[in-house]
Design an enzyme around this catalytic site. Structure first.
Site, PDB file in Angstrom:
ATOM      1  N   ASP A 147      21.187  31.844  42.891  1.00 49.27           N
ATOM      2  CA  ASP A 147      22.473  31.245  42.539  1.00 49.27           C
ATOM      3  C   ASP A 147      22.406  29.809  42.984  1.00 49.27           C
ATOM      4  O   ASP A 147      21.508  29.421  43.736  1.00 49.27           O
ATOM      5  CB  ASP A 147      23.644  31.987  43.217  1.00 49.27           C
ATOM      6  CG  ASP A 147      24.919  31.884  42.366  1.00 49.27           C
ATOM      7  OD1 ASP A 147      25.368  30.752  42.111  1.00 49.27           O
ATOM      8  OD2 ASP A 147      25.446  32.920  41.941  1.00 49.27           O
ATOM      9  N   GLY A 149      25.641  31.475  34.921  1.00 48.67           N
ATOM     10  CA  GLY A 149      26.308  30.681  33.896  1.00 48.67           C
ATOM     11  C   GLY A 149      27.807  30.653  34.119  1.00 48.67           C
ATOM     12  O   GLY A 149      28.309  31.194  35.106  1.00 48.67           O
ATOM     13  N   ASN A 164      32.011  40.463  25.440  1.00 53.51           N
ATOM     14  CA  ASN A 164      32.807  40.935  24.295  1.00 53.51           C
ATOM     15  C   ASN A 164      33.361  39.756  23.494  1.00 53.51           C
ATOM     16  O   ASN A 164      33.752  39.939  22.335  1.00 53.51           O
ATOM     17  CB  ASN A 164      33.923  41.849  24.787  1.00 53.51           C
ATOM     18  CG  ASN A 164      35.057  41.124  25.492  1.00 53.51           C
ATOM     19  OD1 ASN A 164      36.046  40.754  24.869  1.00 53.51           O
ATOM     20  ND2 ASN A 164      34.945  40.896  26.799  1.00 53.51           N
ATOM     21  N   TYR A 220      32.713  29.484  24.994  1.00 54.03           N
ATOM     22  CA  TYR A 220      32.031  30.445  25.877  1.00 54.03           C
ATOM     23  C   TYR A 220      31.436  31.602  25.061  1.00 54.03           C
ATOM     24  O   TYR A 220      30.251  31.943  25.202  1.00 54.03           O
ATOM     25  CB  TYR A 220      33.058  30.952  26.902  1.00 54.03           C
ATOM     26  CG  TYR A 220      32.676  32.216  27.613  1.00 54.03           C
ATOM     27  CD1 TYR A 220      31.644  32.240  28.542  1.00 54.03           C
ATOM     28  CD2 TYR A 220      33.355  33.416  27.359  1.00 54.03           C
ATOM     29  CE1 TYR A 220      31.296  33.409  29.198  1.00 54.03           C
ATOM     30  CE2 TYR A 220      33.026  34.583  28.014  1.00 54.03           C
ATOM     31  CZ  TYR A 220      31.988  34.579  28.919  1.00 54.03           C
ATOM     32  OH  TYR A 220      31.646  35.740  29.562  1.00 54.03           O
ATOM     33  N   ARG A 239      45.619  45.256  27.520  1.00 53.27           N
ATOM     34  CA  ARG A 239      44.346  45.052  26.801  1.00 53.27           C
ATOM     35  C   ARG A 239      43.178  45.747  27.508  1.00 53.27           C
ATOM     36  O   ARG A 239      42.296  46.318  26.877  1.00 53.27           O
ATOM     37  CB  ARG A 239      44.085  43.542  26.672  1.00 53.27           C
ATOM     38  CG  ARG A 239      42.718  43.197  26.120  1.00 53.27           C
ATOM     39  CD  ARG A 239      42.517  41.688  25.960  1.00 53.27           C
ATOM     40  NE  ARG A 239      41.158  41.387  25.599  1.00 53.27           N
ATOM     41  CZ  ARG A 239      40.189  41.118  26.484  1.00 53.27           C
ATOM     42  NH1 ARG A 239      40.432  41.091  27.781  1.00 53.27           N
ATOM     43  NH2 ARG A 239      38.957  40.877  26.062  1.00 53.27           N
TER      44      ARG A 239
HETATM   45  C1  15L Z   1      34.580  37.800  29.948  1.00 47.35           C
HETATM   46  O1  15L Z   1      33.570  37.589  29.296  1.00 47.35           O
HETATM   47  C2  15L Z   1      34.892  37.042  31.188  1.00 47.35           C
HETATM   48  O2  15L Z   1      33.734  36.630  31.860  1.00 47.35           O
HETATM   49  C3  15L Z   1      35.785  37.818  32.126  1.00 47.35           C
HETATM   50  O3  15L Z   1      36.270  36.966  33.109  1.00 47.35           O
HETATM   51  C4  15L Z   1      36.930  38.546  31.439  1.00 47.35           C
HETATM   52  O4  15L Z   1      37.919  37.659  31.104  1.00 47.35           O
HETATM   53  C5  15L Z   1      36.428  39.353  30.252  1.00 47.35           C
HETATM   54  O5  15L Z   1      35.530  38.644  29.445  1.00 47.35           O
HETATM   55  C6  15L Z   1      37.529  39.944  29.377  1.00 47.35           C
HETATM   56  O6  15L Z   1      37.409  39.879  28.154  1.00 47.35           O
HETATM   57  O7  15L Z   1      38.477  40.502  29.921  1.00 47.35           O
END
Ligand code: 15L
Length: 272
Positions: free
Chosen positions: A37, A76, A115, A139, A177
């Protein structure tokens, strides 16, 4: 004893939330867990070693991957950010990681995708790993590119890859969600172990999600690598069942939630 003949496994981004859980969950499973890290990691435990590496610095990534059998690439930026920062940490960083892994003869990389690669699918629709990518943020775009980098290194150089499209990694679901997207810490440990150890794979995309009754992602590759989630967000459903979506909130329409509504200036009716 080292599971699946893994004598040294590198975890990048080891100081983050998932990295910390993996340090506990994978302790003693492989010969050495090498942690990298850009920030401090705290006291090392038996079986751990530390290599400080900045993903933007190729030489440092080459050093970090030397003598490793496999890498879990968590490093990242884990959320939306300015393009320059996403580009440096996630795009260049992931390219550096795969190129360094190739040079050092690493056998397998487990890539923490997200996701948010498919964030712009409607919640009324279930998708699998073959659905065209629909990133919801810069992102998510960087993770989509990361999956392409992984595919390229698998096909061109035989570097095995498992891309984990991680949902919402939390101790428990925090909103309605997450009844669909949650992955528990113990399922995450199992998922990463399976992704590292499953025999005979070339390239797979697996959704990193618990066995949620309300899940949106069909996950055939989970069976292929032997991932069998033990947790289900439904156990927390009562807390969120009174939730009423705010009228006009674009984030409520799509898998990606607020990642979709940030900066949204399109026509939701056309994002079908
Ligand atoms: C992600 O990819 C994020 O890194 C995480 O912090 C969450 O927000 C997650 O997705 C999500 O979709 O809940």
């Amino acid at each position: 004893m080292s599971a699946a003949g893994m004598h040294r496994v590198l975890v990048t981004g080891a100081a983050g939330a998932i990295g910390r859980v993996l340090r506990d969950g994978l302790a003693g499973r492989y010969g050495v867990l090498r942690l990298s890290d850009r920030v401090e990691l705290g006291r090392l435990r038996p079986g751990e070693e530390h290599v400080r590496a900045e993903l933007g610095q190729f030489d440092e990534v080459v050093q970090a991957t030397r003598d490793c059998d496999a890498v879990v690439h968590l490093g990242g930026i884990p959320e939306e950010a300015a393009w320059e920062d996403i580009h440096a940490a996630n795009l260049l960083g992931t390219y550096h990681l795969y190129e360094a892994a190739r040079i050092n003869g690493v056998r397998r990389v487990v890539f923490a995708s997200s996701n948010h690669v498919v964030g712009f699918y409607r919640r009324t629709r279930k998708v699998d790993h073959r659905a065209p990518m629909r990133p919801d943020t810069r992102y998510g775009l960087s993770k989509a590119c990361g999956e392409m980098i992984a595919r390229f290194y698998a096909d061109k150089f035989g570097l095995q890859s498992v891309c984990l499209r991680i949902g919402s990694f939390r101790p428990q679901p925090l909103d309605a969600r997450m009844l669909s997207t949650w992955i528990s810490p113990r399922d995450t440990v199992q998922l990463v172990a399976r992704a590292l150890e499953a025999p005979g794979l070339h390239y797979e995309v697996v959704y990193g999600v618990s066995g949620n009754d309300r899940g949106w992602w069909l996950n055939p590759a989970a069976d292929r690598i032997g991932f069998r989630p033990e947790d289900n967000a439904e156990a927390f459903a009562a807390e969120f069942d009174r939730h009423r979506p705010a009228a006009g909130d674009v984030g409520e329409l799509f898998h990606g939630g607020h990642f979709c509504s940030q900066e949204f200036a399109g026509d939701p009716g056309r994002v079908d």
